[in-house]
Design an enzyme around this catalytic site. Structure first.
Site, PDB file in Angstrom:
ATOM      1  N   ASP A  44      13.680 -10.970   5.683  1.00 11.24           N
ATOM      2  CA  ASP A  44      13.645 -10.266   4.483  1.00 11.24           C
ATOM      3  C   ASP A  44      14.642  -9.166   4.667  1.00 11.24           C
ATOM      4  OD1 ASP A  44      13.092  -9.254   1.926  1.00 11.24           O
ATOM      5  OD2 ASP A  44      11.418  -8.127   2.468  1.00 11.24           O
ATOM      6  N   GLY A 102       0.989  -1.127   0.012  1.00 10.70           N
ATOM      7  CA  GLY A 102       0.176  -0.074  -0.010  1.00 10.70           C
ATOM      8  C   GLY A 102       1.077   1.224   0.068  1.00 10.70           C
ATOM      9  N   LYS A 103       0.396   2.199   0.610  1.00 14.32           N
ATOM     10  CA  LYS A 103       1.225   3.465   0.671  1.00 14.32           C
ATOM     11  C   LYS A 103       1.542   3.649   2.002  1.00 14.32           C
ATOM     12  CE  LYS A 103      -1.278   5.262  -3.364  1.00 14.32           C
ATOM     13  NZ  LYS A 103      -2.145   6.484  -3.704  1.00 14.32           N
ATOM     14  N   VAL A 104       2.619   4.718   2.364  1.00 12.98           N
ATOM     15  CA  VAL A 104       3.144   5.212   3.674  1.00 12.98           C
ATOM     16  C   VAL A 104       2.898   6.546   3.668  1.00 12.98           C
ATOM     17  CG1 VAL A 104       4.842   5.516   5.249  1.00 12.98           C
ATOM     18  CG2 VAL A 104       4.580   3.311   3.839  1.00 12.98           C
TER      19      VAL A 104
END
Length: 947
Positions: free
Chosen positions: A756, A644-646
């Protein structure tokens, strides 16, 4: 309707269905028992008639179940002994279901009619049952890429119809079984074309009895084991052989094979053993294309004449083979030759490539020899490497070929098919025919290839055409195939990305998906070009049927529900009144629960499982976060990724935060949200990004973090952030990051594996203190097992090769990734560049007898210009230990922390003082602005907690 009438109706319905059912009752009972131990079964597996109800993946003949093909369906659970109660079963394909684990039941031996058994890419463990030898009709046995251990069952020698034997990439031990007076063995498999036994832990010698003249073997792959002793001369009796891979073992002694009878041989891999005596003579082997005998201890000799006589040869790899003397120019004039690698020998005299070198010759690697002169009149303009020869020392490193050259271009991507590609949405991909769709994606692993020019498009075009022909001739719903990103892995396997696009709509239905993934592991399905050897396929774990494209399967699910059975409908009718009454009673309480429980609406049927368990973090309302981001204004976006977005936000009171907002329909969704919120709510360390709070409301998932002002380590290394990192600062960043990881591994309870670790997940605050971020893929470590069996996830270039092969995630997987970051800090290079891994580049360049290990050419200029690189050699030594192929050879993160502390101490670096002085006076070389001032004024402060 009273209870008695409901029971009567249920009995009548069952009787009707049992009378009308097509499926044999015994088979239905067996399959139902197997199904009861699986999750994520196809949605139309809800009737009581698999054959008559057209259960996905099930085929029948005369009411008996004959085929189960569920490749790549996301099944989880175990395979129970009930599978043995399907006596007519001929085909069992459960490949590419990483969630299938447990042991393979001995009852598998009851399937006397089984012809095809494929369990590739699952997580089965324990011994392969000896009853496997009872499947005398078996033609293909594919058990690769699991976790089987113990010895190879000698009973496999009873499978006289077997053509394909693939048990690669497991943990099998012991010796290769051959027959004796009381037991069968693999030598009895005279009709078998393929022995694929590589990437195990087999020991002992290769039994001479294993091979005989009446065998029809095409491929013998015994690579990457622990085999010792000599290569048996009986191997030369198998005249049908096309591929021999014995590399990466401990084979020793002279090679006594007479190759003249192996007239079909195309590829020979003998590298990385302890072979001695004369170099094998391949004179007259006119079909040989690829030869690699590197890293052996053959008798010192001049270049043999057969080097120049093999007219089909494309690749000659003879690194560290004790070659000496002059190099004849005829070696470069072989018509098909692409690569000549003779580095690290004692070749001397004058190098003369000549004017008649092969038109396809792309690489000549003669590094670290004793060449004194170079006749430069040939006009050769491709990759030539002469570094480490006296000739280069004499002229200096003024010529490209005397420095670390750029590598040949190995990139490839299928181009559009005479069309203009569209901008697809974030989840779809544009196909070669310019259609936006959801393809099946994964990696083809070729265990041998006849070429070394990975950038040559003609090979991939031929492969693509062959695969399309196979799909279309079998009327599979495939519109196009895209191939990309060829790269040679550490086992000299060619890894090639593949995307398969459907022709029916924008995504495959479950049946088409399973058929495609099944055939991608079927060697006989494709008429491959001769350039490509045997292969296997690994499917991306991309949640194909749970992501945004699941809507395209709605018709299947609805159809399955409608046609499943009248029984289900009648039961629904009978219970609908009770349901409505219950719902009315529950509705009032649900709202009250939601108000005091933020996860009251958590969907327990999601793959994320039960609701998150958290403590100590704040629950924000949607309106609060909407207000502090100015209604999620685009002006406040500081990062965008697949999740998504930050957004940058300012809470009441002035605290600056970073808010990660999941997009609707995110593929990771609940899983990543739950993982991160649970882990970060209970771990606290100055070198880990802190979680401030969360929001789970109105179908919104948001995580609120402390704001990190100076972006990612990747941005600083690359220069994108405008911050220059000197050697001392990089040591500090390495130490900070290592401490954060050591806390996760050794102090968190239970321990946490990040999974990761990469330079974009290391963030730098206004003091340039490093903090580990993005815990969306993290896993808890089981103390008893020492590892987590899980589907492979992570980032290419940073991924632990042993984890990739075994699907066993350990804390040493993070250590490997951290080692790659250490090499990034030293070189300033991406982990993979032009098809070469940074680990390979550093290892090839290293010379511990020279200053700074002879790494001057690959050091990042930002640290190597005008700086005394105290401790660099020890830092590189530690990094190389971290990226050892096998996890047992890597240090723990706690050891890494101590060693970096020692390196810093021995180098005389006072980090506490340095940190204060840096924050006060470190300058941006481009802006001339102090870092502290620049940070406080920046309006584009990047916070990359996205992958």
């Amino acid at each position: 309707m009273d209870l008695g009438k409901q029971i009567f109706l249920l009995i009548m319905c069952l009787q009707v269905f049992l009378i009308a059912a097509v499926t044999d009752p015994q088979d239905f009972a067996a399959l139902s028992a197997v199904k009861s131990n699986w999750q994520n079964t196809p949605p139309n597996w809800i009737s009581i008639d698999p054959c008559g109800g057209s259960w996905e993946g099930i085929q029948c003949s005369n009411s008996r179940i004959t085929s189960i093909v569920l490749s790549g369906m996301g099944l989880t659970g175990t395979l129970t002994a009930d599978i043995g109660n399907l006596p007519k079963l001929q085909n069992l394909d459960l490949s590419q279901n990483m969630g299938l684990t447990g042991t393979l039941p001995p009852a598998i031996g009851n399937l006397k009619n089984l012809v095809y058994l494929s369990l590739v890419g699952c997580s089965f463990l324990g011994p392969i049952p000896n009853t496997i030898g009872s499947l005398t009709q078996l033609i293909s046995l594919s058990l690769a890429s699991n976790k089987f251990n113990g010895e190879i069952p000698p009973s496999i020698g009873n499978l006289l119809n077997l053509y394909w034997l693939d048990i690669t990439d497991n943990k099998l031990t012991g010796t290769i079984p051959v027959s004796n007076e009381t037991s069968p063995g693999l030598d009895l498999l005279v009709n078998t074309g393929h022995f694929h036994l590589g990437q195990n832990q087999l020991t002992g010698t290769i039994p001479p009895k294993l091979f005989s003249s009446n065998m029809t073997l095409i491929h013998v792959l015994l690579d990457s084991n622990q085999l010792s002793g000599s290569i048996p001369s009986s191997l030369e009796l198998v005249r049908s052989l096309e591929l021999i891979r014995l590399d990466r073992n401990s084979l020793n002694g002279p090679v006594l094979l007479d190759f003249t009878g192996l007239t079909n041989l195309s590829q020979l891999y003998l590298s990385n053993n302890k072979l001695t005596g004369p170099m094998p003579d391949l004179s007259g082997m006119n079909l040989v294309t690829y030869v690699d005998m590197s890293n052996n201890s053959f008798d010192a000799s001049s270049i043999p004449p057969w080097f120049s006589s093999l007219q089909s040869l494309t690749s000659l790899i003879m690194e560290r083979t004790q070659l000496q003397g002059q190099i004849p120019d005829s070696i470069f004039s072989v018509a098909q030759i692409q690569s000549v690698v003779l580095s690290n020998n004692e070749l001397n005299g004058t190098l003369d490539i000549g004017n008649n070198y092969g038109a396809q010759l792309e690489v000549i690697d003669l590094q670290n020899n004793s060449i004194t002169e170079f006749a430069q009149g040939s006009g050769y303009s491709k990759t030539l490497m002469l570094k480490g020869n006296p000739f280069c020392a004499k002229i200096g490193s003024t010529e490209n070929y005397c420095s670390l050259l750029q590598q040949p271009n190995t990139s490839y991507s299928t181009p559009p098919n005479n069309c203009v590609q569209h901008d697809c949405n974030s989840d779809q991909i544009s196909s070669p025919n310019c259609k936006c769709a959801y393809p099946i994606t994964g990696t083809m692993h070729f265990r041998s290839i006849s070429f070394s020019d990975l950038g040559n498009a003609s090979y991939y075009i031929s492969l693509q055409a062959s695969m399309m022909d196979a799909f279309q001739s079998n009327q599979f719903p495939v519109d196009s195939i895209a191939l990309s990103d060829p790269i040679m892995d550490e086992y000299d396997y060619l890894d090639l990305r593949i995307e398969v696009f459907t022709s029916n709509s924008d995504s495959f239905n479950r049946t088409g998906f399973s058929m495609i993934t099944s055939q991608l592991n079927n060697l006989t399905f494709f008429q491959r070009p001769s350039s490509f050897g045997p292969f296997y396929f690994t499917l991306d774990n991309n949640g194909y049927f749970s992501g945004p494209n699941k809507s395209s399967n709605k018709g299947i699910i609805i159809g399955a529900a409608i046609g499943s059975s009248i029984l289900v409908l009648l039961l629904l009718v009978a219970g609908i009144y009770a349901f409505k009454q219950r719902r009315k009673a529950d509705t009032a309480t649900e709202e009250a629960i939601r108000l005091r429980d933020p996860f009251a609406s958590w969907d327990r049927n999601e793959s994320a499982g039960s609701r998150p368990q958290i403590n100590g973090v704040r629950c924000f309302t949607f309106e609060e976060l909407k207000k502090c981001t100015n209604n999620f204004s685009d002006a406040n976006i500081i990062g965008i990724g697949g999740y998504g977005k930050v957004y940058r936000g300012i809470l009441t009171g002035g605290k600056v935060v970073a808010i990660k907002r999941a997009q609707q329909g995110s593929l990771q969704g609940n899983v990543e949200f739950k993982t991160e919120i649970e882990l970060l709510s209970r771990v606290h360390h100055k070198n880990l990004v802190s979680l401030v709070g969360f929001c789970y409301e109105l179908d919104e998932q948001m995580l609120v973090y402390e704001h990190i002002s100076n972006g990612t380590l990747k941005d600083s290394i690359s220069g994108k952030s405008g911050i220059q990192l000197g050697w001392a600062r990089r040591l500090r960043i390495a130490l900070d990051s290592a401490r954060g990881l050591a806390y996760l591994h050794e102090l968190a309870n239970p321990p946490i594996i990040h999974r990761d670790i990469k330079s974009t997940n290391i963030l730098l605050d206004d003091q340039l203190t490093a903090k580990v971020a993005d815990f969306g893929l993290s896993k808890l470590l089981d103390h008893t097992e020492g590892h987590v069996s899980t589907q492979v996830k992570g980032t290419m270039g940073y991924m632990d090769p042993e984890y990739f092969m075994t699907q066993q995630l350990t804390d040493k997987s993070d250590v490997y990734s951290f080692g790659v970051i250490m090499l990034e800090l030293v070189t300033g290079r991406n982990p993979i560049h032009h098809g070469r891994h940074i680990v390979t580049v550093v290892r090839m360049a290293m010379d511990k007898t020279k200053d700074l290990y002879n790494l001057h050419e690959i050091l990042d200029p930002a640290i190597s210009v005008g700086n005394t690189l105290k401790g660099l050699e020890k830092f590189v030594d530690l990094a190389i230990r971290c990226v050892e192929e096998w996890r047992a050879n890597r240090p723990a993160m706690g050891e890494v922390v101590k060693e970096i502390e020692n390196i810093a101490e021995q180098a005389g670096l006072d980090y506490d003082v340095e940190m204060l002085s840096t924050s006060a006076s470190h300058y941006d070389s481009n802006e001339g602005t102090s870092l502290t001032t620049k940070s406080s004024l920046s309006t584009v402060e990047v916070f990359h907690i996205l992958r």
